[in-house]
Design a protein around this motif. Structure first.
Motif, PDB file in Angstrom:
ATOM      1  N   HIS A   1      -1.578  -7.466   1.870  1.00  0.00           N
ATOM      2  CA  HIS A   1      -0.590  -6.472   1.445  1.00  0.00           C
ATOM      3  C   HIS A   1       0.403  -6.153   2.556  1.00  0.00           C
ATOM      4  O   HIS A   1       0.213  -6.541   3.706  1.00  0.00           O
ATOM      5  CB  HIS A   1      -1.311  -5.175   1.045  1.00  0.00           C
ATOM      6  CG  HIS A   1      -2.053  -4.536   2.180  1.00  0.00           C
ATOM      7  ND1 HIS A   1      -3.289  -4.951   2.604  1.00  0.00           N
ATOM      8  CD2 HIS A   1      -1.710  -3.524   3.017  1.00  0.00           C
ATOM      9  CE1 HIS A   1      -3.689  -4.225   3.627  1.00  0.00           C
ATOM     10  NE2 HIS A   1      -2.727  -3.343   3.908  1.00  0.00           N
TER      11      HIS A   1
ATOM     12  N   ASP B   1       2.290  -2.478   4.091  1.00  0.00           N
ATOM     13  CA  ASP B   1       2.062  -1.038   4.026  1.00  0.00           C
ATOM     14  C   ASP B   1       3.371  -0.316   3.725  1.00  0.00           C
ATOM     15  O   ASP B   1       4.455  -0.845   3.964  1.00  0.00           O
ATOM     16  CB  ASP B   1       1.532  -0.507   5.366  1.00  0.00           C
ATOM     17  CG  ASP B   1       0.172  -1.067   5.710  1.00  0.00           C
ATOM     18  OD1 ASP B   1      -0.597  -1.372   4.787  1.00  0.00           O
ATOM     19  OD2 ASP B   1      -0.107  -1.205   6.926  1.00  0.00           O
TER      20      ASP B   1
ATOM     21  N   ARG C   1       0.858  -1.187   0.000  1.00  0.00           N
ATOM     22  CA  ARG C   1       0.000   0.000   0.000  1.00  0.00           C
ATOM     23  C   ARG C   1       0.883   1.223   0.000  1.00  0.00           C
ATOM     24  O   ARG C   1       1.198   1.772   1.042  1.00  0.00           O
ATOM     25  CB  ARG C   1      -0.901  -0.018   1.229  1.00  0.00           C
ATOM     26  CG  ARG C   1      -2.247  -0.603   0.919  1.00  0.00           C
ATOM     27  CD  ARG C   1      -3.012  -0.935   2.149  1.00  0.00           C
ATOM     28  NE  ARG C   1      -3.603   0.241   2.791  1.00  0.00           N
ATOM     29  CZ  ARG C   1      -4.609   0.938   2.296  1.00  0.00           C
ATOM     30  NH1 ARG C   1      -5.087   0.666   1.111  1.00  0.00           N
ATOM     31  NH2 ARG C   1      -5.125   1.935   2.972  1.00  0.00           N
TER      32      ARG C   1
ATOM     33  N   PHE D   1      -0.012   5.322   8.912  1.00  0.00           N
ATOM     34  CA  PHE D   1       1.278   4.766   8.485  1.00  0.00           C
ATOM     35  C   PHE D   1       2.379   5.691   9.019  1.00  0.00           C
ATOM     36  O   PHE D   1       2.336   6.900   8.784  1.00  0.00           O
ATOM     37  CB  PHE D   1       1.408   4.740   6.956  1.00  0.00           C
ATOM     38  CG  PHE D   1       0.451   3.816   6.243  1.00  0.00           C
ATOM     39  CD1 PHE D   1      -0.294   2.863   6.912  1.00  0.00           C
ATOM     40  CD2 PHE D   1       0.320   3.899   4.856  1.00  0.00           C
ATOM     41  CE1 PHE D   1      -1.163   2.010   6.238  1.00  0.00           C
ATOM     42  CE2 PHE D   1      -0.542   3.059   4.173  1.00  0.00           C
ATOM     43  CZ  PHE D   1      -1.286   2.116   4.855  1.00  0.00           C
TER      44      PHE D   1
ATOM     45  N   HIS E   1      -0.637  -8.569   5.781  1.00  0.00           N
ATOM     46  CA  HIS E   1      -1.917  -8.466   6.486  1.00  0.00           C
ATOM     47  C   HIS E   1      -3.037  -8.062   5.534  1.00  0.00           C
ATOM     48  O   HIS E   1      -2.788  -7.645   4.407  1.00  0.00           O
ATOM     49  CB  HIS E   1      -1.812  -7.466   7.638  1.00  0.00           C
ATOM     50  CG  HIS E   1      -1.552  -6.054   7.173  1.00  0.00           C
ATOM     51  ND1 HIS E   1      -0.299  -5.604   6.813  1.00  0.00           N
ATOM     52  CD2 HIS E   1      -2.390  -4.997   7.005  1.00  0.00           C
ATOM     53  CE1 HIS E   1      -0.372  -4.335   6.439  1.00  0.00           C
ATOM     54  NE2 HIS E   1      -1.641  -3.937   6.542  1.00  0.00           N
TER      55      HIS E   1
HETATM   56 FE   FE2 Z   1      -2.422  -2.162   5.688  1.00  0.00          FE
END
Ligand code: FE2
Ligand code: AKG
Length: 414
Positions: free
Chosen positions: A302, A304, A59, A364, A348
């Motif tokens: 994915h 992050d 992501r 994030f 996750h």
């Molecule tokens: Fe995520």
């Protein structure tokens, strides 16, 4: 054999038996191990990367248009050569970008940055052509620097990009975001106790961090904003959610910087022993399983673009849901509670909701700022020309720490 791992290799150097992958290069024979959704091996000075195509994705919110999983699907084994030592070597900028992209998705930041650098030079030379976008390559270089923990250099690189390529939207947006989230933050004066779900990787707040009323307020503000502005659905490459950035809602941003940011800093101090946090992105996500809503009900597997990621539950009027970890199971915190994890290391997904609406606050972050970078997160060895050794199999321990200072040179005038 799992369809997702089907690979063709015109060089004939890769052979497959069940789930064991072998690469032979003259007299060398190396085995590919699985590491959180990726398979990789170093042999000689090259590398073969095989991505788990069924759930491919990082992501990324900072690094522009990318090669889609489908383009990888048709050509899944790609050997990325070492970047030329001189960035002015004539090269197809499109290929440079592709190499940079692949290296980035393998967390080989130095190599990725070198390829983007060559790409920028060549895109500049070809700037009248469609797809020649030196701003994009510059933007990606800055993102590599940030992933190495070089936050000041990254910022300088973006600022430089803004003056060279003033119309570049990615650079503009990134600088806006850097300005929006004040950083780095001090931990809050109250410690945030955490419960270990998976040591060093996944933790849960032991108590709610926010009251139910505070969570309702966040939802109310977000929905009010979206009534006129709508939700965004394409902010994250490859693995998008229906979300709205906190920075787009001034009152939410104020609250976030004043209240949430210090709580997050306390959380990482308690859980990971890291001082200081740089917020990279914060957004409210909505999953909607109501009849006819057309909303997203889950988020695929994915990684992050972060060192630390957080999901804080804002409501409980749904069934199913929760954050699922490849190792760690499903975590479905109560309202106001938060799960914090290594976003770059934990594979996750957002588990499907069967009914209702689920709201979460997702953040994030990167750790510490200069001097507080997380050694573990960087896979290159300082200055010996043999960068990015040592990623093999399940362990992703690097041989050294982040660049900057101490005789390490990027070789770039950022
Ligand atoms: Fe995520
Ligand atoms: O839905 C969740 O709990 C996961 C969200 C997530 O991983 C993300 O937004 O990156």
């Amino acid at each position: 054999m799992d369809e997702a791992f089907k690979v063709t290799d015109p060089s004939g150097k890769v052979s497959f038996h069940e789930n064991v992958y072998r690469v032979s290069d003259n007299d060398r024979n190396a085995e590919l191990d699985e590491s959180e959704g990726k398979l990789r091996v170093l042999y000689s000075c090259r590398e073969i990367i095989v991505s788990r195509l069924s759930g491919f994705g990082v992501r990324m919110s900072s690094t522009g248009p990318r090669f889609s999983p489908s383009s990888l699907k048709s050509d899944p084994v790609i050997i990325v050569p070492p970047a030329p030592s001189s960035y002015s070597t004539p090269f197809d900028y499109y290929l440079c970008r592709r190499y940079g992209e692949l290296e980035m998705s393998s967390k080989r930041w130095m190599s990725a940055m070198s390829w983007y650098r060559v790409g920028e030079y060549n895109a500049l030379k070809a700037s009248s052509e469609e797809n020649a976008n030196p701003g994009l390559d510059k933007h990606a270089q800055a993102a590599c620097l940030r992933m190495m923990g070089e936050h000041s250099l990254a910022r300088k690189c973006w600022e430089d990009g803004r003056s060279r390529y003033p119309s570049d939207e990615h650079i503009k947006r990134e600088l806006e975001r850097i300005m929006a989230y004040e950083s780095p933050s001090e931990p809050s004066s109250d410690p945030v106790p955490v419960t270990t779900i998976r040591p060093n990787y996944v933790y849960l707040s032991s108590n709610p961090l926010l009251t139910v009323a505070a969570c309702e307020e966040v939802i109310k503000k977000t929905e009010a904003h979206c009534l006129t502005n709508g939700w965004t659905t394409a902010r994250h490459y490859a693995v998008p959610t229906t979300d709205v950035p906190v920075s787009a809602i001034p009152s939410l941003l104020n609250w976030f910087n004043g209240t949430m940011h210090p709580l997050l800093a306390s959380f990482v101090k308690e859980a990971f022993g890291v001082n200081g946090l740089i917020v990279h992105d914060a957004f409210v996500v909505k999953y909607d399983a109501r009849e006819g809503s057309g909303g997203a009900v889950e988020l695929p597997w994915h990684f992050d673009e972060s060192s630390f990621s957080f999901t804080l539950s804002l409501n409980s009027d749904f069934t199913g849901g929760g954050t699922e970890f490849a190792r760690g199971g499903v975590v479905n915190p109560g309202v106001g509670e938060m799960v914090g994890f290594r976003g770059d290391k934990c594979w996750h997904c957002g588990r499907r909701i069967a009914g209702g609406v689920r709201y979460i606050l997702v953040v994030f972050c990167f750790g510490g700022g200069e001097g507080g970078r997380i050694k573990e997160g960087f896979e290159f060895v300082r200055g010996d020309g043999e960068e990015e050794r040592g990623i093999k199999g399940g362990g992703t321990k690097g041989g050294g720490e982040g660049g900057g200072g101490g005789g390490f040179s990027f070789g770039f005038d950022v």
